[in-house]
Design a protein around this motif. Structure first.
Motif, short mmCIF file in Angstrom:
data_model
loop_
_atom_site.label_atom_id
_atom_site.label_comp_id
_atom_site.label_asym_id
_atom_site.label_seq_id
_atom_site.Cartn_x
_atom_site.Cartn_y
_atom_site.Cartn_z
N UNK A 25 25.31 -7.22 30.87
CA UNK A 25 24.33 -6.93 31.60
C UNK A 25 23.93 -5.57 31.87
N UNK A 26 24.79 -4.89 31.44
CA UNK A 26 23.75 -3.30 31.05
C UNK A 26 23.06 -3.20 29.87
N UNK A 27 22.74 -3.65 28.91
CA UNK A 27 21.50 -3.61 27.99
C UNK A 27 20.81 -4.20 28.63
N UNK A 28 20.31 -4.81 29.09
CA UNK A 28 19.58 -5.84 30.86
C UNK A 28 19.28 -4.21 30.80
N UNK A 29 20.34 -3.72 31.92
CA UNK A 29 19.72 -2.63 32.47
C UNK A 29 19.63 -1.54 32.22
N UNK A 30 19.59 -1.44 30.71
CA UNK A 30 19.05 -0.24 29.75
C UNK A 30 18.07 -0.42 29.45
#
Length: 71
Positions: A25-30
């Motif tokens: 999820x953090x990768x997608x938000x980035x």
């Protein structure tokens, strides 16, 4: 009732718990996509979801499926 698109699922029994889902999820938000991690108790899995208004078709290899919650 809100609608969301399941982007990827992660087993809750993993030794790392929700970390793999949180990292994804953090990768997608980035990358600018809205994503959050929720727990599916019935499936015993962590789900990375995006609201249908911002969900993209790119699911990184997993089939996306709609998720309906009472939230």
């Amino acid at each position: 009732m809100t609608h969301a698109l399941v982007l990827k699922t992660f087993p809750a029994g993993s030794p790392r718990g929700s970390w793999p889902a949180e990292e994804f999820a953090s990768h997608l938000r980035a990358q600018g996509q809205t994503a959050e991690v929720v727990m599916d108790l019935a499936a015993d899995a962590f789900l990375v979801v995006a609201p249908t208004s911002t969900a993209r078709s790119d699911t990184r290899g997993d089939e996306a499926e709609p998720l309906r919650s009472a939230a």
